[in-house]
Design a protein around this motif. Structure first.
Motif, PDB file in Angstrom:
ATOM      1  N   GLY A 169      34.046  39.093  37.917  1.00 62.32           N
ATOM      2  CA  GLY A 169      33.775  40.409  37.219  1.00 62.32           C
ATOM      3  C   GLY A 169      35.209  40.725  36.359  1.00 62.32           C
ATOM      4  N   VAL A 170      36.269  40.932  37.159  1.00 62.19           N
ATOM      5  CA  VAL A 170      37.611  41.101  36.606  1.00 62.19           C
ATOM      6  C   VAL A 170      37.876  40.203  35.309  1.00 62.19           C
ATOM      7  CG1 VAL A 170      40.158  41.335  36.749  1.00 62.19           C
ATOM      8  CG2 VAL A 170      38.660  41.913  38.637  1.00 62.19           C
ATOM      9  N   TYR A 171      37.737  38.928  35.417  1.00 64.40           N
ATOM     10  CA  TYR A 171      37.642  37.969  34.277  1.00 64.40           C
ATOM     11  C   TYR A 171      36.754  38.452  33.006  1.00 64.40           C
ATOM     12  CZ  TYR A 171      37.341  33.778  31.571  1.00 64.40           C
ATOM     13  OH  TYR A 171      37.255  32.702  30.616  1.00 64.40           O
ATOM     14  N   LYS A 172      35.678  38.583  33.441  1.00 63.00           N
ATOM     15  CA  LYS A 172      34.534  39.163  32.384  1.00 63.00           C
ATOM     16  C   LYS A 172      35.147  40.369  31.592  1.00 63.00           C
ATOM     17  CE  LYS A 172      30.542  36.805  34.209  1.00 63.00           C
ATOM     18  NZ  LYS A 172      29.073  37.064  34.851  1.00 63.00           N
ATOM     19  N   LYS A 173      35.557  41.301  32.398  1.00 58.92           N
ATOM     20  CA  LYS A 173      35.898  42.696  31.909  1.00 58.92           C
ATOM     21  C   LYS A 173      37.241  42.228  30.914  1.00 58.92           C
ATOM     22  CE  LYS A 173      36.404  47.135  31.450  1.00 58.92           C
ATOM     23  NZ  LYS A 173      35.267  47.697  30.554  1.00 58.92           N
ATOM     24  N   MET A 174      38.115  41.580  31.520  1.00 60.18           N
ATOM     25  CA  MET A 174      39.182  41.214  30.637  1.00 60.18           C
ATOM     26  C   MET A 174      38.971  40.512  29.374  1.00 60.18           C
ATOM     27  SD  MET A 174      42.086  38.484  32.037  1.00 60.18           S
ATOM     28  CE  MET A 174      43.660  38.345  31.444  1.00 60.18           C
ATOM     29  N   MET A 175      37.758  39.805  29.256  1.00 59.87           N
ATOM     30  CA  MET A 175      37.275  39.032  28.177  1.00 59.87           C
ATOM     31  C   MET A 175      36.693  40.173  27.055  1.00 59.87           C
ATOM     32  SD  MET A 175      38.366  36.013  28.215  1.00 59.87           S
ATOM     33  CE  MET A 175      37.260  35.002  27.085  1.00 59.87           C
ATOM     34  N   GLU A 176      36.011  40.929  27.756  1.00 59.30           N
ATOM     35  CA  GLU A 176      35.279  42.044  26.920  1.00 59.30           C
ATOM     36  C   GLU A 176      36.199  43.042  26.413  1.00 59.30           C
ATOM     37  OE1 GLU A 176      32.799  44.209  29.660  1.00 59.30           O
ATOM     38  OE2 GLU A 176      31.502  42.741  30.005  1.00 59.30           O
ATOM     39  N   ASP A 177      37.506  43.422  27.004  1.00 57.01           N
ATOM     40  CA  ASP A 177      38.525  44.281  26.441  1.00 57.01           C
ATOM     41  C   ASP A 177      39.273  43.536  25.298  1.00 57.01           C
ATOM     42  OD1 ASP A 177      37.500  46.240  28.056  1.00 57.01           O
ATOM     43  OD2 ASP A 177      39.176  46.245  29.343  1.00 57.01           O
ATOM     44  N   GLY A 178      39.141  42.318  25.166  1.00 55.46           N
ATOM     45  CA  GLY A 178      39.799  41.490  24.192  1.00 55.46           C
ATOM     46  C   GLY A 178      41.384  40.965  24.716  1.00 55.46           C
ATOM     47  N   VAL A 179      41.683  41.048  25.786  1.00 57.43           N
ATOM     48  CA  VAL A 179      42.529  40.413  26.366  1.00 57.43           C
ATOM     49  C   VAL A 179      42.500  39.027  26.770  1.00 57.43           C
ATOM     50  CG1 VAL A 179      44.497  40.678  28.286  1.00 57.43           C
ATOM     51  CG2 VAL A 179      43.184  42.706  27.593  1.00 57.43           C
ATOM     52  N   GLU A 180      43.399  38.099  26.050  1.00 58.57           N
ATOM     53  CA  GLU A 180      43.324  36.862  26.248  1.00 58.57           C
ATOM     54  C   GLU A 180      43.863  36.372  27.594  1.00 58.57           C
ATOM     55  OE1 GLU A 180      44.821  32.567  24.051  1.00 58.57           O
ATOM     56  OE2 GLU A 180      45.001  34.613  22.997  1.00 58.57           O
TER      57      GLU A 180
END
Length: 474
Positions: free
Chosen positions: A297-308
């Motif tokens: 979930g943290v990984y997906k949220k990271m991608m959604e926020d545009g953080v590489e």
């Protein structure tokens, strides 16, 4: 095997040596350690006078490097300083020399005597003009006086600095905060930060965040929150992204992920955007709880926020999933991370091997070692210890012995868990002589202390003895 790999974890210089003393050296006082006898280089007559002067200067510097105060006696220190002044050309006694000799005496004396010695130096040698580094020596020393409960000595030093044209600045704040924290006087550091912020100069972000990080390790979190709020209301010191990252890291280490989520919301409300490091920190927290779904979930949220994501992100993700028993899922991220330009390293493969061994697939982990080497990634000591632990636990003893011999030939150290598991497996197979050999290697290689190594061996031997006795009774 359950701990996070190490790769997942995240003023001014003062010399104690005397520089540029006079030559020849004066009669030494007992308070100084005399320099070791060194052969003098005799310049050739062909050398120019400038070369001779350069050589003499080098000799003086060499002699000075072993001169340090050993006695806390103020009178001895004064005598030594006076003898140096009398016998030395003024041009050889620069500010570095004076600061070094003051620092040397400060290390063995009381703050009061250090201040007295400073006044003696300025009075005896008027050409000595103290700079900020000089006062910082006194400032640092005054912070560490346990008898100075009201910080009067520290304030006297600050007044002296201001009177002589060096009012406290941000470097002074930093020095005071770090010095007080180093001796466990955090309450006094809080007082000084407020006082400096109102009267002189507020701390910069580096000092502020150092202080918050230190307090988060030594105080309950509620008191740290209160201090942050107090500093924000009284002197307008506001937390930044680094501050929130420190706080989130602290609550994650205590496995309080609910508070970490709350702080993440506060961070956003304050106008900050979480970065890769912050997401990695939260992801590590969920790894400690074996919460594979939350890690994803943290990984997906990271991608959604545009953080590489970076390499640490993928290593943490693979470690967390493997630790939670989701090895097949974690292996898929080997391809994903490669597509993103982050190629698996020893940490990545070791994390996967760890998960496979925990599921009982030690032979599969051994095959992964071959794949790892074929792709040009060199295993490290942690990799081999992970495999040795897994093979020993799964009773693949011959494979474990082969791996151990490879480790021994490479001079690798044994970790406590892998050593204990391997020795236990050897004893259970009645291969006691080999177990003693592993014990000898663990001690000789300093992998474990003698007591720890023997304790694991002894418990295995007791088990073997008990088993033999039971067989005899039958």
């Amino acid at each position: 095997m359950g701990k996070l790999p190490p790769s997942f974890r995240n003023s001014f210089p003062i010399t104690a040596l005397l520089k540029n003393p006079p030559s020849p050296l004066p009669q030494q006082s007992p308070s100084l350690t005399p320099p070791a006898s060194q052969p003098r280089h005799v310049p050739s007559s062909k050398k120019s006078s400038s070369s001779k002067r350069k050589q003499l200067k080098t000799d003086r510097t060499s002699d000075s490097n072993s001169m340090v105060f050993n006695s806390p006696s103020l009178s001895d220190a004064k005598k030594t300083f006076n003898s140096i002044i009398v016998s030395s050309p003024a041009q050889h006694l620069d500010i570095r020399f004076h600061n070094a000799i003051l620092q040397s005496f400060s290390q063995v004396s009381t703050p009061q005597d250090s201040l007295a010695f400073f006044h003696h130096m300025t009075k005896t040698h008027p050409s000595f003009i103290p700079n900020r580094s000089t006062y910082n020596i006194l400032l640092s020393h005054s912070c560490k006086c346990p008898s100075d409960s009201d910080l009067s000595l520290l304030h006297n030093t600050l007044d002296l600095m201001a009177h002589n044209g060096f009012p406290p600045d941000q470097s002074s704040v930093d020095l005071v905060v770090r010095s007080l924290c180093s001796v466990g006087r955090e309450d006094k550091a809080v007082e000084l930060v407020k006082e400096f912020s109102l009267k002189h100069s507020p701390p910069d972000s580096f000092t502020y965040n150092f202080f918050i990080r230190h307090l988060s390790k030594t105080r309950v979190l509620s008191s740290v929150y209160s201090l942050i709020e107090d500093l924000q209301n009284t002197v307008n010191l506001k937390p930044d992204l680094v501050t929130y990252t420190i706080l989130i890291d602290s609550v994650c280490r205590s496995k309080n992920l609910r508070e970490a989520t709350r702080l993440l919301g506060v961070l956003r409300e304050s106008g900050f955007k979480p970065d890769c490091f912050l997401y990695n920190t939260i992801m590590k927290g969920y790894c400690m709880l074996d919460s594979g779904n939350e890690v994803i979930g943290v990984y997906k949220k990271m991608m959604e926020d545009g953080v590489e994501p970076d390499l640490v992100t993928y290593n943490t993700l693979i470690y967390g999933l493997s630790k939670a028993g989701r090895v097949s899922e974690s292996r898929k991220f080997l391809r994903v991370m490669a597509e993103m330009g982050h190629f698996p390293d020893a940490v990545t493969y070791t994390s996967l091997m760890n998960g496979m061994c925990r599921k009982g697939d030690a032979l599969g982990a051994l095959e992964l070692l071959e794949e790892m080497e074929q792709k040009g990634c060199s295993p490290n000591s942690c990799t081999y210890n992970t495999l040795l632990h897994g093979l020993g636990k799964s009773r693949f003893l011959d494979k474990a012995v082969e791996l151990y011999e490879m480790m021994k030939s490479s001079g690798m150290k044994l970790e406590t868990a892998s050593y204990a598991t391997f020795v236990r497996a050897l004893c259970r197979a009645d291969r006691v002589a080999e177990a003693y050999g592993v014990f000898d290697y663990a001690v000789e290689s300093k992998s474990l202390t003698d007591v720890a190594a023997y304790s694991a061996l002894e418990s295995s031997l007791k088990w073997l003895k008990k088993t033999r006795e039971q067989r005899t009774e039958l």
